[in-house]
Design an enzyme around this catalytic site. Structure first.
Site, PDB file in Angstrom:
ATOM      1  N   HIS A  19       0.825  -1.221   0.000  1.00 32.36           N
ATOM      2  CA  HIS A  19       0.000   0.000   0.000  1.00 32.36           C
ATOM      3  C   HIS A  19       0.855   1.266   0.000  1.00 32.36           C
ATOM      4  O   HIS A  19       0.422   2.301  -0.506  1.00 32.36           O
ATOM      5  CB  HIS A  19      -0.979  -0.036   1.182  1.00 32.36           C
ATOM      6  CG  HIS A  19      -1.939  -1.187   1.093  1.00 32.36           C
ATOM      7  ND1 HIS A  19      -2.358  -1.927   2.164  1.00 32.36           N
ATOM      8  CD2 HIS A  19      -2.537  -1.763  -0.003  1.00 32.36           C
ATOM      9  CE1 HIS A  19      -3.186  -2.882   1.761  1.00 32.36           C
ATOM     10  NE2 HIS A  19      -3.304  -2.805   0.452  1.00 32.36           N
ATOM     11  N   HIS A  42      -7.794  -8.008  -7.783  1.00 34.83           N
ATOM     12  CA  HIS A  42      -8.069  -8.882  -6.635  1.00 34.83           C
ATOM     13  C   HIS A  42      -8.261  -7.957  -5.431  1.00 34.83           C
ATOM     14  O   HIS A  42      -7.336  -7.716  -4.660  1.00 34.83           O
ATOM     15  CB  HIS A  42      -6.917  -9.849  -6.384  1.00 34.83           C
ATOM     16  CG  HIS A  42      -6.684 -10.805  -7.512  1.00 34.83           C
ATOM     17  ND1 HIS A  42      -6.166 -10.415  -8.729  1.00 34.83           N
ATOM     18  CD2 HIS A  42      -6.927 -12.135  -7.610  1.00 34.83           C
ATOM     19  CE1 HIS A  42      -6.094 -11.480  -9.531  1.00 34.83           C
ATOM     20  NE2 HIS A  42      -6.547 -12.527  -8.885  1.00 34.83           N
ATOM     21  N   SER A  99      -6.625  -2.133  -0.390  1.00 32.10           N
ATOM     22  CA  SER A  99      -6.213  -1.354  -1.570  1.00 32.10           C
ATOM     23  C   SER A  99      -7.351  -0.535  -2.213  1.00 32.10           C
ATOM     24  O   SER A  99      -7.115   0.602  -2.623  1.00 32.10           O
ATOM     25  CB  SER A  99      -5.535  -2.266  -2.592  1.00 32.10           C
ATOM     26  OG  SER A  99      -6.329  -3.396  -2.880  1.00 32.10           O
ATOM     27  N   GLU A 117     -13.586  -8.735  -7.473  1.00 32.05           N
ATOM     28  CA  GLU A 117     -13.422  -9.684  -6.360  1.00 32.05           C
ATOM     29  C   GLU A 117     -14.271 -10.917  -6.654  1.00 32.05           C
ATOM     30  O   GLU A 117     -15.369 -10.817  -7.194  1.00 32.05           O
ATOM     31  CB  GLU A 117     -13.836  -9.013  -5.039  1.00 32.05           C
ATOM     32  CG  GLU A 117     -13.884  -9.905  -3.821  1.00 32.05           C
ATOM     33  CD  GLU A 117     -12.584 -10.649  -3.526  1.00 32.05           C
ATOM     34  OE1 GLU A 117     -11.517 -10.033  -3.523  1.00 32.05           O
ATOM     35  OE2 GLU A 117     -12.651 -11.877  -3.300  1.00 32.05           O
ATOM     36  N   ASP A 142     -13.554 -13.040 -12.150  1.00 31.38           N
ATOM     37  CA  ASP A 142     -12.157 -13.447 -12.111  1.00 31.38           C
ATOM     38  C   ASP A 142     -11.294 -12.273 -12.580  1.00 31.38           C
ATOM     39  O   ASP A 142     -11.381 -11.855 -13.742  1.00 31.38           O
ATOM     40  CB  ASP A 142     -12.000 -14.656 -13.043  1.00 31.38           C
ATOM     41  CG  ASP A 142     -10.586 -15.205 -13.041  1.00 31.38           C
ATOM     42  OD1 ASP A 142      -9.635 -14.408 -12.848  1.00 31.38           O
ATOM     43  OD2 ASP A 142     -10.429 -16.417 -13.222  1.00 31.38           O
ATOM     44  N   GLY A 143     -10.482 -11.762 -11.674  1.00 26.79           N
ATOM     45  CA  GLY A 143      -9.690 -10.562 -11.960  1.00 26.79           C
ATOM     46  C   GLY A 143      -8.733 -10.738 -13.125  1.00 26.79           C
ATOM     47  O   GLY A 143      -8.478  -9.785 -13.882  1.00 26.79           O
ATOM     48  N   ASP A 163      -3.060  -8.425  -7.232  1.00 28.46           N
ATOM     49  CA  ASP A 163      -2.674  -8.859  -5.884  1.00 28.46           C
ATOM     50  C   ASP A 163      -3.380 -10.164  -5.512  1.00 28.46           C
ATOM     51  O   ASP A 163      -4.192 -10.206  -4.575  1.00 28.46           O
ATOM     52  CB  ASP A 163      -3.055  -7.718  -4.908  1.00 28.46           C
ATOM     53  CG  ASP A 163      -2.712  -8.024  -3.463  1.00 28.46           C
ATOM     54  OD1 ASP A 163      -1.796  -8.824  -3.225  1.00 28.46           O
ATOM     55  OD2 ASP A 163      -3.378  -7.442  -2.577  1.00 28.46           O
TER      56      ASP A 163
HETATM   57  N1  SAM Z   1      -5.759  -6.187  -2.810  1.00 27.47           N
HETATM   58  C1  SAM Z   1      -6.324  -6.353  -1.490  1.00 27.47           C
HETATM   59  C2  SAM Z   1      -5.718  -5.328  -0.572  1.00 27.47           C
HETATM   60  O1  SAM Z   1      -4.540  -4.989  -0.741  1.00 27.47           O
HETATM   61  O2  SAM Z   1      -6.423  -4.846   0.318  1.00 27.47           O
HETATM   62  C3  SAM Z   1      -6.086  -7.732  -0.941  1.00 27.47           C
HETATM   63  C4  SAM Z   1      -6.442  -8.836  -1.871  1.00 27.47           C
HETATM   64  S1  SAM Z   1      -6.170 -10.433  -1.264  1.00 27.47           S
HETATM   65  C5  SAM Z   1      -4.454 -10.603  -1.248  1.00 27.47           C
HETATM   66  C6  SAM Z   1      -6.624 -11.402  -2.655  1.00 27.47           C
HETATM   67  C7  SAM Z   1      -8.133 -11.378  -2.935  1.00 27.47           C
HETATM   68  O3  SAM Z   1      -8.356 -11.986  -4.207  1.00 27.47           O
HETATM   69  C8  SAM Z   1      -8.983 -12.159  -1.952  1.00 27.47           C
HETATM   70  O4  SAM Z   1      -9.980 -11.326  -1.458  1.00 27.47           O
HETATM   71  C9  SAM Z   1      -9.599 -13.306  -2.785  1.00 27.47           C
HETATM   72  O5  SAM Z   1     -10.922 -13.613  -2.403  1.00 27.47           O
HETATM   73  C10 SAM Z   1      -9.574 -12.718  -4.164  1.00 27.47           C
HETATM   74  N2  SAM Z   1      -9.492 -13.678  -5.293  1.00 27.47           N
HETATM   75  C11 SAM Z   1      -8.923 -14.892  -5.357  1.00 27.47           C
HETATM   76  N3  SAM Z   1      -8.891 -15.346  -6.627  1.00 27.47           N
HETATM   77  C12 SAM Z   1      -9.463 -14.366  -7.394  1.00 27.47           C
HETATM   78  C13 SAM Z   1      -9.691 -14.212  -8.777  1.00 27.47           C
HETATM   79  N4  SAM Z   1      -9.330 -15.154  -9.670  1.00 27.47           N
HETATM   80  N5  SAM Z   1     -10.260 -13.061  -9.211  1.00 27.47           N
HETATM   81  C14 SAM Z   1     -10.626 -12.089  -8.344  1.00 27.47           C
HETATM   82  N6  SAM Z   1     -10.426 -12.175  -7.010  1.00 27.47           N
HETATM   83  C15 SAM Z   1      -9.841 -13.298  -6.543  1.00 27.47           C
END
Ligand code: SAM
Length: 280
Positions: A19, A42, A99, A117, A142-143, A163
């Protein structure tokens, strides 16, 4: 099956690095009087309670944001990041912004957020946290796949944070493929990729693989809070930045020695900063 929940780790040393770099890059994007898109592939929940639940179970935040919060004064280069955390709190540290909420605090009226998400519980929190923000669009999906739909951004200016949890080894490959796709569609974007440092071959070679992407302008920063363990466990993390702001290297060099000392959890705490040969 998605098992990863960021609430266990919110505000830990890895979030600080991620961050802090995110804030420095967003502030740089704002220097130009032209709107940009912030894309979070993500996104997580957006905000995390530190005083209860998952965060209290691990207590990881205590050795991360807890240590920064306890400082009377932080070096200037951390001021904007700390303001983002302070804005979510009153006298004591209770919440940590993820984030999307870091970005929401810094973006201007004409800038836009697109946050993706896939976990339905986190999605619900995220939607609630951004419900009153007309600049934001929360996307369930899916991100990695969404990169195709979201790039290039209509304003042709964009900052993309990738992320993923990396709980599945496949995430390493998917990051590389999504970045290939992203660069094809939007070569001038600034891409921020977070990754863990683990004692495993696939982790150790990841930064090298990122450097092989078709882009000759990158910066790689790693923050190691302890020496590499013999077994499992994250001993630090990295941020790989494609098309970084030209001031980023200097800003990081200004803050990293202080941050390493503050966040050290054992012998071997250190940082590493590399930039692409073409950027030097
Ligand atoms: N970026 C966030 C932050 O810094 O506050 C933290 C994100 S965390 C490391 C990863 C997130 O990705 C989780 O909330 C998880 O549920 C989500 N996730 C997992 N696979 C994903 C995908 N293929 N597409 C989107 N989100 C996904």
């Amino acid at each position: 099956m998605l098992s990863y929940r960021h609430a266990y780790h919110a505000g830990n040393h890895a979030d600080i690095l991620k961050h802090w770099v995110q804030v420095l890059c967003l502030q740089y994007m704002k220097k130009k009087d032209k709107p940009f898109f912030y894309i979070d592939t993500h996104a997580g929940a957006g905000q995390y309670a530190l005083y209860e639940g998952f965060a209290q179970k691990t207590g990881e935040y205590k050795d991360g944001i807890g240590r920064l919060w306890a400082q009377k004064k932080v070096p200037d280069v951390f001021a904007d990041y700390m303001t983002c955390v302070q804005n979510q709190n009153e006298a004591s540290l209770k919440f940590y912004p993820g984030s999307p909420m870091v970005a929401a605090q810094l973006l201007r009226e004409d800038d836009r957020l697109r946050v993706v998400e896939m976990h339905t519980s986190d999605l619900k929190h995220l939607e609630k946290n951004l419900a009153d923000d007309p600049r934001a669009q929360v996307i369930y999906g899916d991100g990695f796949e969404q990169i195709k739909a979201l790039l290039p951004p209509p304003t042709r200016r964009g900052l993309i944070l990738m992320d993923p949890p990396y709980e599945l080894k496949e995430d390493y490959k998917r990051v590389l493929a999504a970045l290939q796709e992203g660069l094809k569609r939007f070569a001038t974007g600034t891409y921020l990729v977070w990754y863990p440092l683990l004692n495993a071959n696939y982790s150790q070679r990841f930064a090298g693989q990122l450097q092989q992407l078709p882009c000759d302008n990158w910066l790689n920063v790693q923050l190691q809070v302890t020496e590499m363990p013999g077994g499992h466990g994250m001993y630090g993390s990295g941020m790989f930045v494609i098309n970084p702001p030209f001031v980023l290297r200097e800003q990081l060099l200004e803050g990293l020695p202080w941050l390493v000392k503050l966040l050290a959890q054992g012998d071997g705490a250190d940082y590493r900063l590399e930039i692409s040969p073409a950027t030097k």
